[in-house]
Design a protein around this motif. Structure first.
Motif, short mmCIF file in Angstrom:
data_model
loop_
_atom_site.label_atom_id
_atom_site.label_comp_id
_atom_site.label_asym_id
_atom_site.label_seq_id
_atom_site.Cartn_x
_atom_site.Cartn_y
_atom_site.Cartn_z
N ASP A 265 0.85 -1.00 -0.04
CA ASP A 265 0.02 0.00 -0.10
C ASP A 265 0.88 1.18 0.00
O ASP A 265 0.50 2.08 0.85
CB ASP A 265 -0.83 0.05 1.23
N GLU A 332 -14.42 -5.19 6.64
CA GLU A 332 -13.84 -5.07 5.26
C GLU A 332 -14.74 -4.30 4.42
O GLU A 332 -15.73 -4.80 3.87
CB GLU A 332 -13.34 -6.25 4.61
N GLU A 338 -9.26 -2.01 -6.43
CA GLU A 338 -8.77 -3.35 -6.15
C GLU A 338 -9.46 -4.31 -6.37
O GLU A 338 -9.13 -5.65 -6.13
CB GLU A 338 -8.20 -3.30 -4.55
N LYS A 340 -11.66 -5.82 -4.56
CA LYS A 340 -11.78 -6.54 -3.21
C LYS A 340 -12.04 -5.74 -2.02
O LYS A 340 -12.06 -4.57 -1.91
CB LYS A 340 -10.47 -7.37 -2.99
N ARG A 342 -11.21 -4.53 1.71
CA ARG A 342 -10.14 -4.46 2.72
C ARG A 342 -10.53 -3.96 4.21
O ARG A 342 -11.30 -3.04 4.06
CB ARG A 342 -9.26 -3.19 1.94
N GLU A 343 -9.66 -4.22 5.04
CA GLU A 343 -10.13 -3.98 6.41
C GLU A 343 -10.07 -2.58 6.70
O GLU A 343 -9.48 -1.63 6.16
CB GLU A 343 -8.90 -4.62 7.45
N ARG A 383 -8.74 4.98 5.78
CA ARG A 383 -9.56 3.90 4.94
C ARG A 383 -10.82 4.13 4.62
O ARG A 383 -11.16 3.83 3.46
CB ARG A 383 -9.26 2.65 5.80
#
Length: 415
Positions: A265, A332, A338, A340, A342-343, A383
């Motif tokens: 990242d 997540e 991406e 997908k 992510r946390e 995030r």
């Protein structure tokens, strides 16, 4: 921290569960030191009894014998100090034991998806990552931040800075008004014993930012999460059962070296040395820990539900949990660039593991017991910004502001 008596009693259980946690602590060495310590205690007690018996006599012949006994007692005390030091080092590095319903596994491959929520958006144009969207609008400046501070820092400008502040205020308002958490504005610098209390030290010393203060006899650290301060609010205290649960929330900067994440990242604001996080902490009767964990998880989920960001909840395996946790759920968020999840949050029950390290207790039926502690991100702001920007991006590079956030962004519809 564990009770050495529990380890003596159930050594096989500890060996099995610690093996599932990838722990390399030598329990046989620990029990060996424990036996040596107990043998010394018995020997000291016998020597002290002999000395006490001699001291009752006024016979001058016993004076030299008393001196000799004092010398022997001091020798045993010196031996014990070394043994206890090594014993405590081993004890301090033993992680919490996973609960029975935690999946057994070495890493994230054994995690279990519990549920998914939200609809993943079908974009009609080419998706851009948040870093490109932010840099194109000159509102995420990674070049200047690298010149000022180095890698893994970011300068947010204009409406992106506003968005960051809006998300923090939105989450604090949500957790205080809807879920009755008490807001706390904590110090960002803590001492070594505070970091030890929640399990950041000594195990994860390489991940911490230590600072030097003039004339300070104590080691000082920048907080890696507000959990450290909020949980330590009850250290060395004995609470009343009627005052539980205590629920705290804080929005603070957090500081982590991200040791071991080299190459991960590196673009954008997904993994930073400095980042904001809204943190939830609960202090409970340990018997209520699982009920409180479910509640905390719902509080964190509500942020994503109100912002309409797709997410999934994952039960972490024994090998993927944090050091102090007995059970952890990760939330997540969906990251379109991406493709997908992510946390974005970890919600953990620590049982009485942290309270033993902090000596934090409560009165229960005429006796005192160690408290239960829980912590969870509610949520990680950087995030969350990544997820919001990417899921709400438009073809022209703008980002649609969710309805719930408009009152925090001067009624902007787009940024």
């Amino acid at each position: 921290m564990h009770n050495i008596k529990d380890i003596r009693k159930d050594i096989k259980v500890f060996e099995k569960k610690l093996n599932s946690r990838n722990s390399n602590v030598d329990l046989n060495e620990l029990l060996k030191l424990d036996k040596q310590n107990r043998d010394i205690i018995q020997k000291k007690e016998k020597l002290e009894q002999d000395k006490k018996s001699i001291s009752k006599s006024k016979d001058e012949k016993n004076f030299s014998k008393s001196k000799e006994l004092t010398k022997l007692i001091n020798q045993e005390i010196d031996k014990q100090k070394k043994i206890i030091l090594n014993l405590n080092k081993l004890m301090a590095n033993i992680p919490n034991l996973p609960m029975e319903d935690v999946p057994v596994g070495k890493d994230e491959k054994s995690n279990k998806i519990i549920k998914k929520n939200g609809t993943i958006r079908n974009f009609t144009f080419k998706i851009k990552p948040h870093s490109v969207i932010g840099e194109d609008s000159n509102q995420i400046d990674l070049i200047t931040s690298a010149q000022i501070s180095g890698s893994r820092f970011a300068v947010l400008k204009d409406r992106y800075a506003l968005l960051e502040r809006a998300l923090i205020n939105f989450m604090l308002d949500l957790h205080t008004s809807k879920f009755n958490y008490q807001e706390v504005s904590p110090p960002l610098i803590v001492n070594e014993s505070t970091m030890f209390g929640t399990g950041q030290l000594p195990k994860f010393e390489d991940d911490q930012f230590e600072i030097k203060l003039d004339n300070s006899v104590e080691r000082k650290f920048l907080i890696p999460t507000a959990e450290v301060v909020l949980t330590n609010l009850v250290r060395d205290k004995i609470l009343e059962k009627k005052d539980l649960p205590l629920r705290y929330v804080a929005g603070t900067p957090c500081f982590r070296k991200e040791a071991g994440s080299y190459g991960k990242d590196t673009k954008g604001i997904m993994r930073q040395h400095q980042f904001y996080k809204v943190e939830l902490v609960s202090i409970v009767d340990p018997e209520d820990s699982m009920k409180e964990l479910d509640r905390m998880l719902k509080c964190a989920e509500e942020v994503l539900i109100q912002l309409n960001i797709p997410y999934q909840v994952v039960l972490l395996s024994s090998g993927d949990m944090g050091f102090s946790a007995e059970k952890t759920f990760d939330i997540e968020a969906w990251i379109p660039s991406e493709n997908k999840y992510r946390e974005i949050s970890s919600c953990s029950s620590c049982g009485s593991f942290q309270s033993r390290r902090m000596n934090a207790k409560f009165k229960k039926t005429n006796k005192t017991e160690f408290l239960g502690t829980l912590n969870g991100s509610g949520l990680a702001v950087g995030r969350l910004m990544v997820a919001l920007i990417e899921n709400n991006q438009n073809e022209d590079g703008s980002v649609t502001v969710p309805e719930i956030l408009k009152k925090y962004t001067n009624n902007l519809s787009k940024i």
